[in-house]
Design a protein around this motif. Structure first.
Motif, short mmCIF file in Angstrom:
data_model
loop_
_atom_site.label_atom_id
_atom_site.label_comp_id
_atom_site.label_asym_id
_atom_site.label_seq_id
_atom_site.Cartn_x
_atom_site.Cartn_y
_atom_site.Cartn_z
N GLN A 233 -5.71 1.98 -5.89
CA GLN A 233 -4.83 2.55 -6.91
C GLN A 233 -5.28 3.94 -7.33
OE1 GLN A 233 -1.89 1.38 -7.73
NE2 GLN A 233 -2.26 -0.28 -6.30
N GLU A 234 -6.59 4.13 -7.46
CA GLU A 234 -7.12 5.45 -7.81
C GLU A 234 -6.84 6.46 -6.70
OE1 GLU A 234 -11.25 4.79 -8.65
OE2 GLU A 234 -10.81 3.71 -10.52
N MET A 235 -7.01 6.04 -5.44
CA MET A 235 -6.75 6.93 -4.32
C MET A 235 -5.27 7.31 -4.27
SD MET A 235 -7.13 6.31 -0.21
CE MET A 235 -5.70 5.23 -0.18
N LEU A 236 -4.38 6.34 -4.46
CA LEU A 236 -2.95 6.63 -4.44
C LEU A 236 -2.54 7.53 -5.60
CD1 LEU A 236 -1.52 3.15 -3.41
CD2 LEU A 236 -1.69 5.21 -2.01
N ALA A 237 -3.12 7.32 -6.77
CA ALA A 237 -2.82 8.18 -7.93
C ALA A 237 -3.28 9.61 -7.65
CB ALA A 237 -3.50 7.63 -9.19
N ASP A 238 -4.45 9.74 -7.04
CA ASP A 238 -4.96 11.07 -6.68
C ASP A 238 -4.05 11.74 -5.65
OD1 ASP A 238 -6.98 13.21 -6.69
OD2 ASP A 238 -7.45 12.48 -4.67
N MET A 239 -3.60 10.97 -4.67
CA MET A 239 -2.71 11.53 -3.64
C MET A 239 -1.39 11.98 -4.27
SD MET A 239 -3.42 8.92 -0.49
CE MET A 239 -2.29 9.69 0.65
N ARG A 240 -0.86 11.18 -5.20
CA ARG A 240 0.39 11.58 -5.87
C ARG A 240 0.18 12.86 -6.67
NH1 ARG A 240 0.77 5.93 -7.38
NH2 ARG A 240 2.17 4.93 -5.92
N ARG A 241 -0.94 12.91 -7.36
CA ARG A 241 -1.26 14.08 -8.19
C ARG A 241 -1.36 15.35 -7.33
NH1 ARG A 241 -4.88 11.71 -10.73
NH2 ARG A 241 -6.66 12.23 -9.44
N ARG A 242 -1.93 15.22 -6.15
CA ARG A 242 -2.09 16.38 -5.26
C ARG A 242 -0.89 16.56 -4.32
NH1 ARG A 242 -7.31 16.20 -2.13
NH2 ARG A 242 -6.84 14.02 -1.88
N ASN A 243 0.13 15.71 -4.51
CA ASN A 243 1.37 15.78 -3.74
C ASN A 243 1.12 15.54 -2.25
OD1 ASN A 243 4.13 15.97 -3.56
ND2 ASN A 243 4.10 18.16 -3.16
N LEU A 244 0.21 14.64 -1.94
CA LEU A 244 -0.07 14.31 -0.54
C LEU A 244 0.68 13.06 -0.12
CD1 LEU A 244 -3.91 14.94 -0.45
CD2 LEU A 244 -2.10 16.38 0.47
N ALA A 245 1.27 12.38 -1.05
CA ALA A 245 1.92 11.11 -0.74
C ALA A 245 3.41 11.22 -0.90
CB ALA A 245 1.33 10.02 -1.63
N SER A 246 4.03 12.03 -0.08
CA SER A 246 5.48 12.14 -0.17
C SER A 246 6.14 11.52 1.02
CB SER A 246 5.89 13.59 -0.29
OG SER A 246 5.39 14.34 0.79
N PHE B 157 0.78 -1.23 0.00
CA PHE B 157 0.00 0.00 0.00
C PHE B 157 0.81 1.29 0.00
CE2 PHE B 157 -2.73 -3.04 2.46
CZ PHE B 157 -3.64 -3.26 1.44
N TYR B 158 2.07 1.26 0.43
CA TYR B 158 2.80 2.52 0.56
C TYR B 158 3.02 3.13 -0.82
CZ TYR B 158 5.73 6.05 2.68
OH TYR B 158 6.23 7.25 3.12
N VAL B 159 2.93 4.42 -0.89
CA VAL B 159 2.95 5.16 -2.15
C VAL B 159 4.27 4.98 -2.91
CG1 VAL B 159 2.72 7.45 -3.15
CG2 VAL B 159 1.34 6.82 -1.20
N PHE B 160 5.37 4.92 -2.19
CA PHE B 160 6.67 4.80 -2.82
C PHE B 160 7.25 3.42 -2.54
CE2 PHE B 160 6.07 9.32 -1.86
CZ PHE B 160 6.07 9.81 -3.16
N PRO B 161 7.18 2.50 -3.52
CA PRO B 161 7.64 1.12 -3.31
C PRO B 161 9.09 1.00 -2.86
CG PRO B 161 6.43 1.32 -5.37
CD PRO B 161 6.62 2.71 -4.85
N ASP B 162 9.97 1.86 -3.37
CA ASP B 162 11.38 1.78 -2.97
C ASP B 162 11.56 2.12 -1.49
OD1 ASP B 162 10.58 4.39 -3.76
OD2 ASP B 162 12.67 5.03 -3.95
N LYS B 163 10.81 3.10 -1.01
CA LYS B 163 10.87 3.44 0.42
C LYS B 163 10.28 2.32 1.27
CE LYS B 163 10.93 8.47 0.15
NZ LYS B 163 10.30 9.71 0.61
N ALA B 164 9.23 1.68 0.77
CA ALA B 164 8.63 0.55 1.49
C ALA B 164 9.65 -0.57 1.67
CB ALA B 164 7.39 0.05 0.76
N LYS B 165 10.40 -0.86 0.62
CA LYS B 165 11.43 -1.91 0.71
C LYS B 165 12.53 -1.51 1.71
CE LYS B 165 10.14 -5.04 -2.22
NZ LYS B 165 9.61 -6.27 -1.67
N ASN B 166 12.92 -0.23 1.69
CA ASN B 166 13.94 0.25 2.65
C ASN B 166 13.44 0.12 4.08
OD1 ASN B 166 15.59 0.95 0.53
ND2 ASN B 166 15.08 3.12 0.60
N MET B 167 12.18 0.47 4.30
CA MET B 167 11.62 0.36 5.65
C MET B 167 11.57 -1.10 6.09
SD MET B 167 8.65 3.30 5.81
CE MET B 167 7.95 3.09 4.17
#
Length: 153
Positions: free
Chosen positions: A140-153, A70-80
């Motif tokens: 997926q739609e929610m995450l795309a919307d969050m990325r678009r609005r820059n809420l998922a950083s 579920f995490y927006v950034f897969p690379d950060k999820a793997k690091n965590m």
């Protein structure tokens, strides 16, 4: 004429003081209502639970799977995930027996890695768990919307 001016000045000052006092009282009243509302919404304290090594491992497995899914950034999820597993294997969580403390510790560790202040891990007893009812498409739609609005950083 001087007396009239003096009286007007006095009336103006009095009105200004009354308005300022009224504003302060309104701010105090709103603050009190907000605090009372926050206390009422927080509800009763959630009881803590004792956990062991097996339960800590299961929590880390579940948390890692959720982050990777579920995490927006897969690379950060793997690091965590790798940082949590490394700390677990080195015994960094062995002394923690409180579910609440473990959640706080995981939150601190995750935030140090990803710097995401929205991310937290909290303990809830099973009877208070919220079930995820979103479909993968909705997620997926929610995450795309969050990325678009820059809420998922």
């Amino acid at each position: 004429m001087f007396r009239w001016y003096q009286g007007s000045l006095s009336t103006t000052v009095s009105r200004t003081i009354l308005r300022a006092t009224a504003r302060v009282l309104v701010v105090i009243a709103v603050t009190c209502l907000t605090c009372a509302s926050a206390r009422a919404q927080s509800g009763p304290a959630v009881p803590d639970e004792t956990i062991d090594g097996a339960r800590r491992a299961a929590i880390i497995d579940s948390l890692s799977a959720s982050l990777n899914k579920f995490y927006v950034f897969p690379d950060k999820a793997k690091n965590m995930e790798s940082a949590l597993r490394k700390k677990f294997k080195s015994g960094g969580y062995d002394s923690v027996t409180s579910a609440r403390q473990f959640g706080e510790m995981l939150t601190k560790d995750l935030r140090e890695i990803c710097h995401d202040r929205h991310l937290s891990v909290r303990f809830f007893p099973e009877d208070q768990m919220v079930i995820d009812t979103m479909t993968d498409q909705q997620r997926q739609e929610m995450l795309a919307d969050m990325r678009r609005r820059n809420l998922a950083s």
